[in-house]
Write a protein that holds these residues in place. Sequence first.
Motif, PDB file in Angstrom:
ATOM      1  N   SER A  86     -34.867 -34.593 -12.141  1.00 49.31           N
ATOM      2  CA  SER A  86     -34.755 -35.941 -11.576  1.00 49.31           C
ATOM      3  C   SER A  86     -33.559 -36.696 -12.131  1.00 49.31           C
ATOM      4  CB  SER A  86     -36.039 -36.726 -11.864  1.00 49.31           C
ATOM      5  OG  SER A  86     -37.159 -36.097 -11.287  1.00 49.31           O
ATOM      6  N   SER A  87     -33.373 -36.605 -13.448  1.00 54.53           N
ATOM      7  CA  SER A  87     -32.390 -37.486 -14.090  1.00 54.53           C
ATOM      8  C   SER A  87     -30.967 -36.959 -14.065  1.00 54.53           C
ATOM      9  CB  SER A  87     -32.793 -37.748 -15.543  1.00 54.53           C
ATOM     10  OG  SER A  87     -32.823 -36.551 -16.294  1.00 54.53           O
ATOM     11  N   LEU A  88     -30.764 -35.644 -13.940  1.00 55.41           N
ATOM     12  CA  LEU A  88     -29.401 -35.116 -13.920  1.00 55.41           C
ATOM     13  C   LEU A  88     -28.635 -35.598 -12.694  1.00 55.41           C
ATOM     14  CD1 LEU A  88     -29.778 -31.494 -15.329  1.00 55.41           C
ATOM     15  CD2 LEU A  88     -28.295 -33.303 -16.222  1.00 55.41           C
ATOM     16  N   MET A  89     -29.342 -35.780 -11.584  1.00 55.19           N
ATOM     17  CA  MET A  89     -28.686 -36.346 -10.412  1.00 55.19           C
ATOM     18  C   MET A  89     -28.199 -37.757 -10.719  1.00 55.19           C
ATOM     19  SD  MET A  89     -28.682 -38.369  -7.503  1.00 55.19           S
ATOM     20  CE  MET A  89     -30.328 -38.903  -7.077  1.00 55.19           C
ATOM     21  N   THR A  90     -29.028 -38.519 -11.434  1.00 54.16           N
ATOM     22  CA  THR A  90     -28.649 -39.882 -11.788  1.00 54.16           C
ATOM     23  C   THR A  90     -27.482 -39.902 -12.765  1.00 54.16           C
ATOM     24  OG1 THR A  90     -30.973 -40.478 -11.509  1.00 54.16           O
ATOM     25  CG2 THR A  90     -29.548 -42.090 -12.579  1.00 54.16           C
ATOM     26  N   ILE A  91     -27.469 -38.968 -13.724  1.00 54.93           N
ATOM     27  CA  ILE A  91     -26.338 -38.875 -14.655  1.00 54.93           C
ATOM     28  C   ILE A  91     -25.052 -38.542 -13.895  1.00 54.93           C
ATOM     29  CG2 ILE A  91     -25.388 -37.592 -16.606  1.00 54.93           C
ATOM     30  CD1 ILE A  91     -28.244 -37.191 -17.596  1.00 54.93           C
ATOM     31  N   GLY A  92     -25.158 -37.623 -12.936  1.00 56.17           N
ATOM     32  CA  GLY A  92     -23.997 -37.298 -12.111  1.00 56.17           C
ATOM     33  C   GLY A  92     -23.500 -38.501 -11.334  1.00 56.17           C
ATOM     34  N   THR A  93     -24.427 -39.309 -10.834  1.00 55.00           N
ATOM     35  CA  THR A  93     -24.046 -40.521 -10.124  1.00 55.00           C
ATOM     36  C   THR A  93     -23.308 -41.486 -11.046  1.00 55.00           C
ATOM     37  OG1 THR A  93     -26.016 -40.266  -8.741  1.00 55.00           O
ATOM     38  CG2 THR A  93     -24.925 -42.394  -8.691  1.00 55.00           C
ATOM     39  N   PHE A  94     -23.786 -41.576 -12.282  1.00 55.87           N
ATOM     40  CA  PHE A  94     -23.127 -42.429 -13.273  1.00 55.87           C
ATOM     41  C   PHE A  94     -21.688 -41.976 -13.512  1.00 55.87           C
ATOM     42  CE2 PHE A  94     -21.962 -42.870 -17.788  1.00 55.87           C
ATOM     43  CZ  PHE A  94     -21.985 -44.252 -17.916  1.00 55.87           C
ATOM     44  N   VAL A  95     -21.510 -40.690 -13.741  1.00 53.09           N
ATOM     45  CA  VAL A  95     -20.166 -40.152 -13.999  1.00 53.09           C
ATOM     46  C   VAL A  95     -19.267 -40.337 -12.776  1.00 53.09           C
ATOM     47  CG1 VAL A  95     -18.845 -38.058 -14.493  1.00 53.09           C
ATOM     48  CG2 VAL A  95     -20.993 -38.497 -15.703  1.00 53.09           C
ATOM     49  N   GLY A 143     -29.106 -47.218 -15.810  1.00 52.91           N
ATOM     50  CA  GLY A 143     -30.419 -47.838 -15.923  1.00 52.91           C
ATOM     51  C   GLY A 143     -31.471 -47.067 -15.156  1.00 52.91           C
ATOM     52  N   ASN A 144     -31.116 -46.575 -13.959  1.00 51.65           N
ATOM     53  CA  ASN A 144     -32.044 -45.739 -13.191  1.00 51.65           C
ATOM     54  C   ASN A 144     -32.407 -44.477 -13.958  1.00 51.65           C
ATOM     55  OD1 ASN A 144     -32.516 -47.250 -10.898  1.00 51.65           O
ATOM     56  ND2 ASN A 144     -30.765 -46.414  -9.799  1.00 51.65           N
ATOM     57  N   TRP A 145     -31.398 -43.884 -14.584  1.00 47.99           N
ATOM     58  CA  TRP A 145     -31.646 -42.672 -15.362  1.00 47.99           C
ATOM     59  C   TRP A 145     -32.640 -42.944 -16.488  1.00 47.99           C
ATOM     60  CZ3 TRP A 145     -30.513 -41.785 -20.581  1.00 47.99           C
ATOM     61  CH2 TRP A 145     -30.778 -40.483 -21.021  1.00 47.99           C
TER      62      TRP A 145
END
Length: 519
Positions: free
Chosen positions: A77-86, A423-425
């Motif tokens: 779930s969270s790796l997609m959010t980390i990718g979005t952050f980067v 924050g979502n992550w």
Amino acid sequence: MAGGAVITANPLKLDVASHKKCILICFIVTVASFQYGLDYALVGGFMAMPGFLRVFGYFDEHTHKWAIDPTVQQLISSLMTIGTFVGSLLVGPFSSRFGRRHGLWTASALNFLSTAIMIGSTNIGAMYFARFILGISVGWFLTFAQVYINEAAPAHLRGVVFAVYQCQLSIGSIVGAAVDNATHTMITKNAYRIPLAIFFAAPTIQSISLFFFPESPRWLMTQGRVAEAEASLRRLRNANIEESELQAEFNEIRISTTEQVERGSGKKLWVEMWKGTDRRRTLLSVAIICFHCANGSSWLNIYTTYFLTVAGVKDAFPYSIMVTCMGLLGVLSSLFFVRYVDRRVIILAGVASCGLCQLAFAVAWTTAAGTEAAGKAVVAFICIFTFSYTAYAPYAWLLGGEYSNNRFRAHAYGLATAMNFLGNWLGVFTAPYFINPASLGWSAKYGYIWFGSNLILFIFTVFFIPETRDRTLEEIDEMFEAKLPALKFKGYVCTSTQAMARAGEKEGDVEVEHKEVTA
């Protein structure tokens, strides 16, 4: 606050019919948000699919059911959010050099790559990598699409266009939840591979359409490409537009953007965006966009199906579809008032409702945990939360784009999006510790935390969020440069921007000096 006419420098006809062409273009550009809603719904459902859990989970001998390790759940779930952050942090530098359309094309290419890996591989490491790449893609889709429509849409219709953006996101969630519901009983890999194949659809449509759409006229002006900027604006407006209206709008963009570029004392936009009045604008842009992660939407959006299953709610998959449909109804309802109600009123009502819903289902679970009545209360308040969230969420994105000037918009918007997804992550990564029975097992009581955060958002909006309804981006720039307090924006007459609209129609009236900018 919900009615009075704004004395605006917008020279265009303040209707909808005169701008059908631009609305259609923005509609197709916002297909990008379909991907985000689709991912939230699909991946959240995977966590309760035997066909997915047989590959990436384990069989729990104690419960005699397929389950997933909390760490694996968190990473998927969270790796997609980390990718979005980067990816969002890279939007500004990329956009300064290549523009908005090329950003959307690159996002599509990354989407195709990540989706192919997720469908074709059963290795958990490959799945993690694909989720990260997909996150970069989603970050670019969201940010470039929103920056583009902010700069392309007429001032009085930006709210409508952003409502369409949220509709696309809600439709993606509905499609994802519906497809998950259709395949979740399969015990083979097709249970999740069929839903994943839908990831190819929207980027393909958008990528082809972009060949026929112009680049953002405001971005072209920051590059000193005056003739191309005018041609772009002309392509965005209906063919029967009055020439005087077109020239007046273009004069505003041309003169104001030139002044914005000249105000910059250096070339490093990452530094310049924190100087003078731009510091306030950057901070406000980051703050209002981060409302999305601060109201608790992340854990409800991605864990709805899983959460309802753990809470003992029967028919969790059909209920998750109902929740996403409530989201679509919420944003559709906003179409009826967004042109007539101030942005601040919408934000205040939205965060208040979201906060009370978080409190309500937390109290219900505290008083009657595990009962049928508590389960129904949780479903009911999640539906109301989703309705309220989608009714105000697009206008938080809208305000974040309106506050920045043309020169810094991609940088500030990219940073704000990155901070929102950080924050979502945090929300997605920590939620399993609170709601998973193998950890704290708080279930719906997790809402107490998010009630407090919504209260903070409400107070912040009252004192710091300026009103920008029906204002052109150039008017907003003038008001920030005048250092107006937030409560003075409404009703302010932008005389300088009105003068720009009345300026001579020839390019020679205002000398435009091209200053190359870099990240």
